[in-house]
Design a protein around this motif. Structure first.
Motif, PDB file in Angstrom:
ATOM      1  N   PRO A   9      39.616  59.253  23.645  1.00  0.00           N
ATOM      2  CA  PRO A   9      40.253  58.108  23.986  1.00  0.00           C
ATOM      3  C   PRO A   9      41.470  57.943  24.779  1.00  0.00           C
ATOM      4  O   PRO A   9      41.592  57.507  25.802  1.00  0.00           O
ATOM      5  N   ALA A  10      42.456  58.808  24.279  1.00  0.00           N
ATOM      6  CA  ALA A  10      43.681  58.958  24.733  1.00  0.00           C
ATOM      7  C   ALA A  10      43.782  59.280  26.201  1.00  0.00           C
ATOM      8  O   ALA A  10      44.252  58.740  27.254  1.00  0.00           O
ATOM      9  N   LEU A  11      43.026  60.604  26.208  1.00  0.00           N
ATOM     10  CA  LEU A  11      42.702  61.300  27.651  1.00  0.00           C
ATOM     11  C   LEU A  11      41.901  60.162  28.413  1.00  0.00           C
ATOM     12  O   LEU A  11      42.016  60.270  29.761  1.00  0.00           O
ATOM     13  N   HIS A  12      40.679  59.888  27.971  1.00  0.00           N
ATOM     14  CA  HIS A  12      39.958  59.016  28.748  1.00  0.00           C
ATOM     15  C   HIS A  12      40.773  57.648  29.340  1.00  0.00           C
ATOM     16  O   HIS A  12      40.760  57.347  30.390  1.00  0.00           O
ATOM     17  N   ARG A  13      41.676  57.086  28.715  1.00  0.00           N
ATOM     18  CA  ARG A  13      42.598  56.158  29.262  1.00  0.00           C
ATOM     19  C   ARG A  13      43.556  56.653  30.283  1.00  0.00           C
ATOM     20  O   ARG A  13      43.793  55.662  31.224  1.00  0.00           O
ATOM     21  N   ILE A  14      44.037  57.787  30.117  1.00  0.00           N
ATOM     22  CA  ILE A  14      44.702  58.457  31.375  1.00  0.00           C
ATOM     23  C   ILE A  14      44.248  58.389  32.233  1.00  0.00           C
ATOM     24  O   ILE A  14      44.577  58.226  33.372  1.00  0.00           O
ATOM     25  N   LEU A  15      42.620  59.147  32.208  1.00  0.00           N
ATOM     26  CA  LEU A  15      42.038  59.270  33.360  1.00  0.00           C
ATOM     27  C   LEU A  15      41.709  57.873  34.175  1.00  0.00           C
ATOM     28  O   LEU A  15      41.748  57.930  35.351  1.00  0.00           O
ATOM     29  N   ALA A  16      41.577  56.959  33.342  1.00  0.00           N
ATOM     30  CA  ALA A  16      40.937  55.757  33.871  1.00  0.00           C
ATOM     31  C   ALA A  16      42.287  55.243  34.548  1.00  0.00           C
ATOM     32  O   ALA A  16      42.339  54.492  35.875  1.00  0.00           O
ATOM     33  N   GLN A  17      43.548  55.281  34.025  1.00  0.00           N
ATOM     34  CA  GLN A  17      44.662  54.682  34.588  1.00  0.00           C
ATOM     35  C   GLN A  17      44.983  55.551  36.131  1.00  0.00           C
ATOM     36  O   GLN A  17      45.227  54.858  37.153  1.00  0.00           O
ATOM     37  N   LEU A  18      44.846  56.922  36.001  1.00  0.00           N
ATOM     38  CA  LEU A  18      45.004  57.765  37.241  1.00  0.00           C
ATOM     39  C   LEU A  18      43.884  57.286  38.289  1.00  0.00           C
ATOM     40  O   LEU A  18      44.258  57.124  39.466  1.00  0.00           O
ATOM     41  N   ALA A  19      42.658  56.932  37.790  1.00  0.00           N
ATOM     42  CA  ALA A  19      41.954  56.422  38.775  1.00  0.00           C
ATOM     43  C   ALA A  19      42.372  55.037  39.465  1.00  0.00           C
ATOM     44  O   ALA A  19      42.409  55.063  40.908  1.00  0.00           O
ATOM     45  N   ARG A  20      42.718  54.112  38.659  1.00  0.00           N
ATOM     46  CA  ARG A  20      43.285  52.784  39.055  1.00  0.00           C
ATOM     47  C   ARG A  20      44.505  52.926  39.980  1.00  0.00           C
ATOM     48  O   ARG A  20      44.540  52.294  41.153  1.00  0.00           O
ATOM     49  N   ASP A  21      45.345  53.701  39.522  1.00  0.00           N
ATOM     50  CA  ASP A  21      46.642  54.023  40.133  1.00  0.00           C
ATOM     51  C   ASP A  21      46.330  54.526  41.758  1.00  0.00           C
ATOM     52  O   ASP A  21      47.140  54.617  42.537  1.00  0.00           O
ATOM     53  N   SER A  22      45.220  55.282  41.772  1.00  0.00           N
ATOM     54  CA  SER A  22      44.848  56.431  43.119  1.00  0.00           C
ATOM     55  C   SER A  22      43.693  55.268  43.758  1.00  0.00           C
ATOM     56  O   SER A  22      43.409  55.952  44.657  1.00  0.00           O
ATOM     57  N   ARG A  23      43.623  54.091  43.341  1.00  0.00           N
ATOM     58  CA  ARG A  23      42.423  53.277  44.010  1.00  0.00           C
ATOM     59  C   ARG A  23      41.098  54.234  44.067  1.00  0.00           C
ATOM     60  O   ARG A  23      40.481  54.312  45.210  1.00  0.00           O
ATOM     61  N   ALA A  24      41.050  54.852  42.974  1.00  0.00           N
ATOM     62  CA  ALA A  24      39.749  55.781  43.116  1.00  0.00           C
ATOM     63  C   ALA A  24      38.854  55.436  41.971  1.00  0.00           C
ATOM     64  O   ALA A  24      39.194  54.368  41.080  1.00  0.00           O
ATOM     65  N   SER A  25      37.603  55.809  41.602  1.00  0.00           N
ATOM     66  CA  SER A  25      36.886  55.699  40.309  1.00  0.00           C
ATOM     67  C   SER A  25      37.073  56.769  39.309  1.00  0.00           C
ATOM     68  O   SER A  25      37.523  57.831  39.741  1.00  0.00           O
ATOM     69  N   LEU A  26      36.616  56.396  38.167  1.00  0.00           N
ATOM     70  CA  LEU A  26      36.629  57.605  37.233  1.00  0.00           C
ATOM     71  C   LEU A  26      35.801  58.631  37.667  1.00  0.00           C
ATOM     72  O   LEU A  26      36.220  59.999  37.401  1.00  0.00           O
ATOM     73  N   PHE A  27      34.704  58.372  38.267  1.00  0.00           N
ATOM     74  CA  PHE A  27      33.802  59.612  38.716  1.00  0.00           C
ATOM     75  C   PHE A  27      34.711  60.329  39.678  1.00  0.00           C
ATOM     76  O   PHE A  27      34.571  61.556  39.751  1.00  0.00           O
ATOM     77  N   MET A  28      35.519  59.684  40.502  1.00  0.00           N
ATOM     78  CA  MET A  28      36.249  60.648  41.447  1.00  0.00           C
ATOM     79  C   MET A  28      37.204  61.520  40.773  1.00  0.00           C
ATOM     80  O   MET A  28      37.361  62.634  41.425  1.00  0.00           O
ATOM     81  N   VAL A  29      37.832  61.298  39.744  1.00  0.00           N
ATOM     82  CA  VAL A  29      38.871  61.750  39.149  1.00  0.00           C
ATOM     83  C   VAL A  29      38.107  63.036  38.613  1.00  0.00           C
ATOM     84  O   VAL A  29      38.649  64.338  38.462  1.00  0.00           O
ATOM     85  N   LEU A  30      36.686  62.732  37.910  1.00  0.00           N
ATOM     86  CA  LEU A  30      36.111  63.838  37.177  1.00  0.00           C
ATOM     87  C   LEU A  30      35.779  64.841  38.204  1.00  0.00           C
ATOM     88  O   LEU A  30      35.736  65.937  38.157  1.00  0.00           O
ATOM     89  N   GLN A  31      35.261  64.399  39.444  1.00  0.00           N
ATOM     90  CA  GLN A  31      34.815  65.226  40.465  1.00  0.00           C
ATOM     91  C   GLN A  31      35.956  66.069  40.935  1.00  0.00           C
ATOM     92  O   GLN A  31      35.751  67.260  41.183  1.00  0.00           O
ATOM     93  N   ALA A  32      37.181  65.693  40.916  1.00  0.00           N
ATOM     94  CA  ALA A  32      38.288  66.224  41.510  1.00  0.00           C
ATOM     95  C   ALA A  32      38.437  67.300  40.371  1.00  0.00           C
ATOM     96  O   ALA A  32      38.951  68.594  41.046  1.00  0.00           O
TER      97      ALA A  32
END
Length: 195
Positions: A9-32
């Motif tokens: 969960p802690a890493l999931h929240r970081i990834l979700a926040q990174l997506a929001r801050d980058s105006r991207a989706s969680l899928f895009m973060v995983l793809q990168a």
């Protein structure tokens, strides 16, 4: 073969926040992340990933029941050793362009590109990436209980297939990702995929 993945969960929240801050989706973060990993492991700097996308952009399909899905080829340019933020911006731009053409039937794309054909591999990509971030489907009928079951058909459709399912807490906040890497056993062994 298959190797299970768990993102806490802690890493999931970081990834979700990174997506929001980058105006991207969680899928895009995983793809990168997957694209950067594949480049680092020697797959080159032009990483084509296949991904399913809901094929319901036509309002004429709104009242129809059925599984309307298309496969997109999402290319990631990892050239030039970009920072993760730069890579994520590239992924976002390329994906938004691909999404605008999601109505193009996959078969038509293959026909137009006319890549060399082989029964041993997919014509446009060898790696699939899937993120399931929808609520579990439930069917409730009087005196009938339904339970979903995974079916392991012992075959891999692609060289590698990364599948993630998003979990959320009761408050709706990110609560981890469950994942699976499915791989062709004639190309990889479990230890290589786990590493």
């Amino acid at each position: 073969g298959r190797v299970a993945l768990t993102i806490e969960p802690a890493l999931h929240r970081i990834l979700a926040q990174l997506a929001r801050d980058s105006r991207a989706s969680l899928f895009m973060v995983l793809q990168a992340g997957v694209s950067a990993l594949l480049t680092r492991l020697g797959a080159g700097t032009d990483i084509p990933l296949g991904s399913p996308i809901a094929g319901r952009t036509d309002s004429a399909l709104d009242e129809l029941v059925g599984f309307f899905v298309n496969t997109l080829v999402l290319r990631t340019d990892t050239a030039g050793n970009p920072s993760f933020g730069e890579l994520l911006a590239r992924v976002r731009a390329a994906n938004l362009a691909a999404y605008s053409h999601q109505d193009l039937p996959f078969e038509r794309l293959v026909e137009v590109l006319n890549p060399p054909r082989s029964l041993a591999r997919h014509p446009l990509f060898q790696v699939m990436l899937v993120l399931d971030n929808t609520a579990d489907a439930a069917l409730e009928l009087e005196e009938l209980t339904t339970v979903p079951h995974d079916v392991d058909n012992q075959t891999a459709k692609f060289d590698l297939s990364w599948s993630f399912s998003e979990r959320r807490g009761a408050d709706g906040k990110p609560w981890g990702l469950d994942g699976m890497v499915e791989y062709r056993t004639d190309l990889f062994d479990a230890g290589t995929v786990e590493a």
